[in-house]
Each structure stands twice: as C-alpha cells, then as structure tokens.
Design a protein around this motif. Sequence first.
Motif, PDB file in Angstrom:
ATOM      1  N   MET A   1       0.870  -1.266   0.128  1.00 43.42           N
ATOM      2  CA  MET A   1       0.186  -0.073  -0.012  1.00 43.42           C
ATOM      3  C   MET A   1       0.943   1.176   0.069  1.00 43.42           C
ATOM      4  SD  MET A   1      -2.621   1.376   2.885  1.00 43.42           S
ATOM      5  CE  MET A   1      -3.661  -0.172   3.037  1.00 43.42           C
ATOM      6  N   SER A   2       0.570   2.111  -0.864  1.00 37.04           N
ATOM      7  CA  SER A   2       1.353   3.253  -0.910  1.00 37.04           C
ATOM      8  C   SER A   2       1.225   4.239   0.131  1.00 37.04           C
ATOM      9  CB  SER A   2       1.132   3.951  -2.286  1.00 37.04           C
ATOM     10  OG  SER A   2      -0.197   4.598  -2.331  1.00 37.04           O
ATOM     11  N   GLY A   3       0.039   4.374   0.849  1.00 33.46           N
ATOM     12  CA  GLY A   3      -0.248   5.422   1.610  1.00 33.46           C
ATOM     13  C   GLY A   3      -1.052   6.516   1.337  1.00 33.46           C
ATOM     14  N   THR A   4      -1.316   6.448   0.005  1.00 29.68           N
ATOM     15  CA  THR A   4      -1.996   7.829  -0.551  1.00 29.68           C
ATOM     16  C   THR A   4      -3.181   7.201  -1.397  1.00 29.68           C
ATOM     17  OG1 THR A   4      -0.719   7.865  -2.408  1.00 29.68           O
ATOM     18  CG2 THR A   4      -0.171   9.349  -0.772  1.00 29.68           C
ATOM     19  N   THR A   5      -4.318   7.768  -1.273  1.00 29.48           N
ATOM     20  CA  THR A   5      -5.641   7.383  -1.985  1.00 29.48           C
ATOM     21  C   THR A   5      -5.497   8.169  -3.412  1.00 29.48           C
ATOM     22  OG1 THR A   5      -6.775   7.208   0.051  1.00 29.48           O
ATOM     23  CG2 THR A   5      -8.163   7.279  -1.790  1.00 29.48           C
ATOM     24  N   THR A   6      -5.654   7.395  -4.426  1.00 29.72           N
ATOM     25  CA  THR A   6      -5.818   7.685  -5.713  1.00 29.72           C
ATOM     26  C   THR A   6      -7.213   8.390  -5.717  1.00 29.72           C
ATOM     27  OG1 THR A   6      -6.349   5.835  -6.718  1.00 29.72           O
ATOM     28  CG2 THR A   6      -3.995   6.527  -6.797  1.00 29.72           C
ATOM     29  N   VAL A  25      -6.540   3.850  11.821  1.00 29.43           N
ATOM     30  CA  VAL A  25      -5.428   4.700  11.586  1.00 29.43           C
ATOM     31  C   VAL A  25      -5.002   5.772  12.839  1.00 29.43           C
ATOM     32  CG1 VAL A  25      -4.445   6.454  10.586  1.00 29.43           C
ATOM     33  CG2 VAL A  25      -5.357   4.753   9.116  1.00 29.43           C
ATOM     34  N   VAL A  26      -6.051   6.136  13.547  1.00 28.14           N
ATOM     35  CA  VAL A  26      -6.085   6.982  14.598  1.00 28.14           C
ATOM     36  C   VAL A  26      -5.739   6.112  15.853  1.00 28.14           C
ATOM     37  CG1 VAL A  26      -7.428   8.461  16.303  1.00 28.14           C
ATOM     38  CG2 VAL A  26      -7.691   8.618  13.700  1.00 28.14           C
ATOM     39  N   ARG A  27      -6.304   4.911  16.049  1.00 30.66           N
ATOM     40  CA  ARG A  27      -6.238   4.187  16.998  1.00 30.66           C
ATOM     41  C   ARG A  27      -4.668   3.778  17.012  1.00 30.66           C
ATOM     42  NH1 ARG A  27      -9.950   0.145  16.080  1.00 30.66           N
ATOM     43  NH2 ARG A  27     -11.280   1.500  17.289  1.00 30.66           N
ATOM     44  N   ARG A  28      -4.007   3.363  15.837  1.00 20.59           N
ATOM     45  CA  ARG A  28      -2.784   2.921  15.600  1.00 20.59           C
ATOM     46  C   ARG A  28      -1.825   3.916  16.043  1.00 20.59           C
ATOM     47  NH1 ARG A  28      -2.049   0.039  10.045  1.00 20.59           N
ATOM     48  NH2 ARG A  28      -0.032   0.130  10.696  1.00 20.59           N
ATOM     49  N   LEU A  29      -2.188   5.188  15.700  1.00 19.67           N
ATOM     50  CA  LEU A  29      -1.140   6.560  15.862  1.00 19.67           C
ATOM     51  C   LEU A  29      -1.200   6.647  17.463  1.00 19.67           C
ATOM     52  CD1 LEU A  29      -2.004   8.798  12.897  1.00 19.67           C
ATOM     53  CD2 LEU A  29      -0.043   7.732  13.684  1.00 19.67           C
ATOM     54  N   GLU A  30      -2.326   6.537  17.998  1.00 21.69           N
ATOM     55  CA  GLU A  30      -2.616   6.879  19.437  1.00 21.69           C
ATOM     56  C   GLU A  30      -1.823   5.663  20.222  1.00 21.69           C
ATOM     57  OE1 GLU A  30      -6.489   9.645  19.771  1.00 21.69           O
ATOM     58  OE2 GLU A  30      -6.791   7.311  20.095  1.00 21.69           O
ATOM     59  N   SER A  39       4.717   6.041  11.275  1.00 22.16           N
ATOM     60  CA  SER A  39       3.672   7.299  11.706  1.00 22.16           C
ATOM     61  C   SER A  39       3.314   8.034  10.698  1.00 22.16           C
ATOM     62  CB  SER A  39       4.345   7.888  12.997  1.00 22.16           C
ATOM     63  OG  SER A  39       4.432   7.003  13.961  1.00 22.16           O
ATOM     64  N   LEU A  40       4.291   8.534  10.052  1.00 23.34           N
ATOM     65  CA  LEU A  40       4.175   9.763   8.833  1.00 23.34           C
ATOM     66  C   LEU A  40       3.147   9.000   7.692  1.00 23.34           C
ATOM     67  CD1 LEU A  40       7.665  11.313   8.218  1.00 23.34           C
ATOM     68  CD2 LEU A  40       5.569  12.356   9.585  1.00 23.34           C
ATOM     69  N   ALA A  41       3.627   7.762   7.190  1.00 24.90           N
ATOM     70  CA  ALA A  41       2.591   6.950   6.458  1.00 24.90           C
ATOM     71  C   ALA A  41       1.116   6.931   6.929  1.00 24.90           C
ATOM     72  CB  ALA A  41       2.885   5.582   6.082  1.00 24.90           C
ATOM     73  N   LEU A  42       0.941   6.661   8.086  1.00 29.26           N
ATOM     74  CA  LEU A  42      -0.530   6.620   9.006  1.00 29.26           C
ATOM     75  C   LEU A  42      -1.029   8.016   8.919  1.00 29.26           C
ATOM     76  CD1 LEU A  42       0.214   4.123  11.984  1.00 29.26           C
ATOM     77  CD2 LEU A  42      -1.202   3.582   9.950  1.00 29.26           C
ATOM     78  N   TRP A  43      -0.306   8.967   9.280  1.00 30.14           N
ATOM     79  CA  TRP A  43      -1.025  10.046   9.312  1.00 30.14           C
ATOM     80  C   TRP A  43      -1.482  10.775   7.802  1.00 30.14           C
ATOM     81  CZ3 TRP A  43      -2.224  13.887  12.971  1.00 30.14           C
ATOM     82  CH2 TRP A  43      -2.491  14.911  12.353  1.00 30.14           C
ATOM     83  N   GLU A  44      -0.653  10.300   6.735  1.00 27.13           N
ATOM     84  CA  GLU A  44      -0.810  10.562   5.391  1.00 27.13           C
ATOM     85  C   GLU A  44      -2.131   9.948   4.993  1.00 27.13           C
ATOM     86  OE1 GLU A  44       2.593  10.071   3.296  1.00 27.13           O
ATOM     87  OE2 GLU A  44       3.426  11.740   3.747  1.00 27.13           O
ATOM     88  N   ARG A  45      -2.441   8.573   5.494  1.00 29.93           N
ATOM     89  CA  ARG A  45      -3.426   7.885   4.966  1.00 29.93           C
ATOM     90  C   ARG A  45      -4.553   8.474   5.822  1.00 29.93           C
ATOM     91  NH1 ARG A  45      -5.976   5.205   1.195  1.00 29.93           N
ATOM     92  NH2 ARG A  45      -7.045   3.371   1.922  1.00 29.93           N
ATOM     93  N   GLY A  46      -4.509   8.630   7.025  1.00 26.48           N
ATOM     94  CA  GLY A  46      -5.628   9.359   7.534  1.00 26.48           C
ATOM     95  C   GLY A  46      -6.062  10.612   6.998  1.00 26.48           C
ATOM     96  N   GLU A  47      -5.217  11.355   6.507  1.00 30.79           N
ATOM     97  CA  GLU A  47      -5.496  12.725   5.896  1.00 30.79           C
ATOM     98  C   GLU A  47      -6.557  12.284   4.852  1.00 30.79           C
ATOM     99  OE1 GLU A  47      -5.285  15.929   6.576  1.00 30.79           O
ATOM    100  OE2 GLU A  47      -4.279  15.546   8.419  1.00 30.79           O
ATOM    101  N   GLU A  48      -5.948  11.217   4.028  1.00 32.19           N
ATOM    102  CA  GLU A  48      -6.739  11.005   2.582  1.00 32.19           C
ATOM    103  C   GLU A  48      -8.017  10.430   3.197  1.00 32.19           C
ATOM    104  OE1 GLU A  48      -6.001  11.528  -0.512  1.00 32.19           O
ATOM    105  OE2 GLU A  48      -4.179  12.694   0.411  1.00 32.19           O
TER     106      GLU A  48
END
Length: 79
Positions: A1-6, A25-30, A39-48
């Motif tokens: 998975m690239s971490g971004t949503t097309t 994603v939020v649970r994993r970051l917390e 963490s950065l990849a999770l954050w980016e996925r969360g934003e998408e």
Amino acid sequence: MSGTTTGAEGAALGYEQARDELIDVVRRLETGGTTLEESLALWERGEELAKVCRRWLDGARARLDAALAEPGDEPTPSG
C-alpha cells in the motif's frame, strides 16, 4: 500500500469503509510503537481517508439540501 489514496480508489471507498479505516489509523497512531516513517505514512493515510469522508458528507448534505428545497413536496395542511 502506498499510503495515499488515488482519485479512483477514493471514489471506490464507501463512507463506512473509509470511516472504519480512519478509526483504525487513529487508534494505531494513539497506541504508538511505530517508527517515525510508519507514523508519517499512517498520518498521510488518515488525511486521505478524512478527505474521502468529507466528500461523502458534503455530497449527502447537498442531496439533503436539494431535497428540502424542492417545491411541491411539502405536506399540505388539512382542514
């Protein structure tokens, strides 16, 4: 998975699916325990995912507003 949503992938995600993945994603970051890169990849996925959810909610709001604005669908008072 690239971490971004097309665009196509984002359109294919339903609201509930995007919301559930965003919760994960939020649970994993917390919880922590991930590397900075993870963490950065999770954050980016969360934003998408948040954008996908926002598009669904905005679309639902527009449909609701349009339905409420249609003339002739209002109940007529009896009497």
